[in-house]
Design a protein around this motif. Structure first.
Motif, PDB file in Angstrom:
ATOM      1  N   ARG A  41      -3.259  34.767 -89.269  1.00  0.00           N
ATOM      2  CA  ARG A  41      -2.545  33.500 -89.420  1.00  0.00           C
ATOM      3  C   ARG A  41      -3.151  32.500 -88.453  1.00  0.00           C
ATOM      4  O   ARG A  41      -2.917  32.559 -87.259  1.00  0.00           O
ATOM      5  N   GLY A  42      -3.917  31.582 -88.980  1.00  0.00           N
ATOM      6  CA  GLY A  42      -4.541  30.580 -88.133  1.00  0.00           C
ATOM      7  C   GLY A  42      -3.890  29.236 -88.331  1.00  0.00           C
ATOM      8  O   GLY A  42      -2.997  28.839 -87.602  1.00  0.00           O
ATOM      9  N   VAL A  43      -4.314  28.521 -89.349  1.00  0.00           N
ATOM     10  CA  VAL A  43      -3.790  27.197 -89.649  1.00  0.00           C
ATOM     11  C   VAL A  43      -3.401  27.175 -91.122  1.00  0.00           C
ATOM     12  O   VAL A  43      -3.859  28.017 -91.896  1.00  0.00           O
ATOM     13  N   ILE A  44      -2.554  26.238 -91.508  1.00  0.00           N
ATOM     14  CA  ILE A  44      -2.068  26.170 -92.879  1.00  0.00           C
ATOM     15  C   ILE A  44      -2.856  25.117 -93.641  1.00  0.00           C
ATOM     16  O   ILE A  44      -3.019  23.996 -93.172  1.00  0.00           O
ATOM     17  N   ASP A  63      11.528  25.191 -87.762  1.00  0.00           N
ATOM     18  CA  ASP A  63      11.198  24.254 -86.684  1.00  0.00           C
ATOM     19  C   ASP A  63      11.212  22.803 -87.125  1.00  0.00           C
ATOM     20  O   ASP A  63      11.015  21.915 -86.293  1.00  0.00           O
ATOM     21  N   TRP A  64      11.384  22.531 -88.398  1.00  0.00           N
ATOM     22  CA  TRP A  64      11.371  21.184 -88.956  1.00  0.00           C
ATOM     23  C   TRP A  64      10.071  20.472 -88.557  1.00  0.00           C
ATOM     24  O   TRP A  64      10.081  19.335 -88.097  1.00  0.00           O
ATOM     25  N   CYS A  65       8.956  21.145 -88.748  1.00  0.00           N
ATOM     26  CA  CYS A  65       7.663  20.567 -88.349  1.00  0.00           C
ATOM     27  C   CYS A  65       6.856  20.080 -89.544  1.00  0.00           C
ATOM     28  O   CYS A  65       5.708  19.694 -89.392  1.00  0.00           O
ATOM     29  N   LEU A  99       4.645  22.174 -82.932  1.00  0.00           N
ATOM     30  CA  LEU A  99       5.986  22.717 -83.116  1.00  0.00           C
ATOM     31  C   LEU A  99       5.989  24.007 -83.942  1.00  0.00           C
ATOM     32  O   LEU A  99       6.899  24.821 -83.824  1.00  0.00           O
ATOM     33  N   CYS A 100       4.983  24.170 -84.785  1.00  0.00           N
ATOM     34  CA  CYS A 100       4.944  25.291 -85.727  1.00  0.00           C
ATOM     35  C   CYS A 100       4.922  26.622 -84.987  1.00  0.00           C
ATOM     36  O   CYS A 100       4.222  26.791 -83.990  1.00  0.00           O
ATOM     37  N   MET A 101       5.716  27.579 -85.468  1.00  0.00           N
ATOM     38  CA  MET A 101       5.721  28.905 -84.852  1.00  0.00           C
ATOM     39  C   MET A 101       5.011  29.936 -85.731  1.00  0.00           C
ATOM     40  O   MET A 101       5.085  31.128 -85.484  1.00  0.00           O
ATOM     41  N   TYR A 102       4.307  29.474 -86.787  1.00  0.00           N
ATOM     42  CA  TYR A 102       3.453  30.315 -87.620  1.00  0.00           C
ATOM     43  C   TYR A 102       4.214  31.478 -88.249  1.00  0.00           C
ATOM     44  O   TYR A 102       3.708  32.581 -88.353  1.00  0.00           O
ATOM     45  N   CYS A 103       5.425  31.189 -88.693  1.00  0.00           N
ATOM     46  CA  CYS A 103       6.243  32.238 -89.325  1.00  0.00           C
ATOM     47  C   CYS A 103       5.823  32.466 -90.769  1.00  0.00           C
ATOM     48  O   CYS A 103       6.021  33.543 -91.313  1.00  0.00           O
ATOM     49  N   GLY A 104       5.263  31.447 -91.436  1.00  0.00           N
ATOM     50  CA  GLY A 104       4.806  31.587 -92.812  1.00  0.00           C
ATOM     51  C   GLY A 104       5.888  31.414 -93.856  1.00  0.00           C
ATOM     52  O   GLY A 104       5.638  31.650 -95.034  1.00  0.00           O
ATOM     53  N   ILE A 105       7.076  30.988 -93.464  1.00  0.00           N
ATOM     54  CA  ILE A 105       8.158  30.806 -94.437  1.00  0.00           C
ATOM     55  C   ILE A 105       7.780  29.732 -95.449  1.00  0.00           C
ATOM     56  O   ILE A 105       8.025  29.870 -96.643  1.00  0.00           O
TER      57      ILE A 105
END
Length: 194
Positions: A41-44, A63-65, A99-105
């Motif tokens: 998981r790097g960047v989206i 996170d509402w990011c 802000l992103c916590m890289y959860c992937g939701i």
């Protein structure tokens, strides 16, 4: 049987001694790039053509990011006599990676496959405001998204493909029968008279 007093200490010291005798291995990053697992998981990345501005990703983000702006446009009718339809047009799609916590939701809930994980992890910035990537930057990350893994050859075919193939075969058969030459009509009268 009761443990011998001090046996835990001896085991711990044995592990320490074994580790001390081994040669240390340090990865020389950034000179040598690390070997990343395939599902890193790097960047989206954003595949903008698939985004319908349904806002599911922004609503589900803990996170509402994710920031999305859009407007509605009317589309002329596809057939004469039809009615005009309205559709959402994407104006802004941004993700704040500070802000992103890289959860992937957001990637999981996207019903149209518009968001993907890219293994790229080198996007550090000197200013925190530059970690908000707008849609043009998110589109650039799409080029680094790896291809999906190959399907298992022993797996059964997805139901969607089977249904689509049957519909295509049925349509092809119907077109073949309608395009086939018709036998000439005979001039014999009906009823068996000659």
């Amino acid at each position: 049987m009761a443990p011998i007093p001090g046996s835990g200490l001896a085991k711990g010291l044995a592990v320490t001694l074994r580790t001390m005798t081994r040669k240390t291995v340090t990865e020389q990053y950034p000179d040598a790039q690390p070997e990343l697992p395939p599902r890193t998981r790097g960047v989206i990345g954003l595949f903008e053509e698939n985004c319908t501005v349904c806002m599911l990703c922004a609503r589900e983000c803990p996170d509402w990011c994710i920031y999305i702006d859009s407007h509605k446009e009317t589309v002329p009718p596809a057939a004469p006599g039809g009615r005009e339809r309205s559709r959402n047009v994407l104006d802004r799609f941004a993700i704040d990676f500070s802000l992103c916590m890289y959860c992937g939701i957001c990637i999981e809930v996207c019903p149209f496959d518009a968001l993907f994980w890219s293994p790229e992890f080198e996007y550090a910035e000197t200013d925190i405001h530059e970690l908000t990537h707008e849609r043009d930057k998110l589109r650039e990350w799409m080029w680094t998204v790896p291809a999906p893994p190959a399907l298992d050859p022993a797996a059964e075919e997805p139901k969607e493909l089977v249904a689509a193939r049957k519909a295509a075969e049925k349509l092809a058969a119907a077109q073949a029968t309608s395009n086939a030459p018709q036998p000439p009509e005979s001039n014999t009268p009906q009823g068996g008279e000659s």
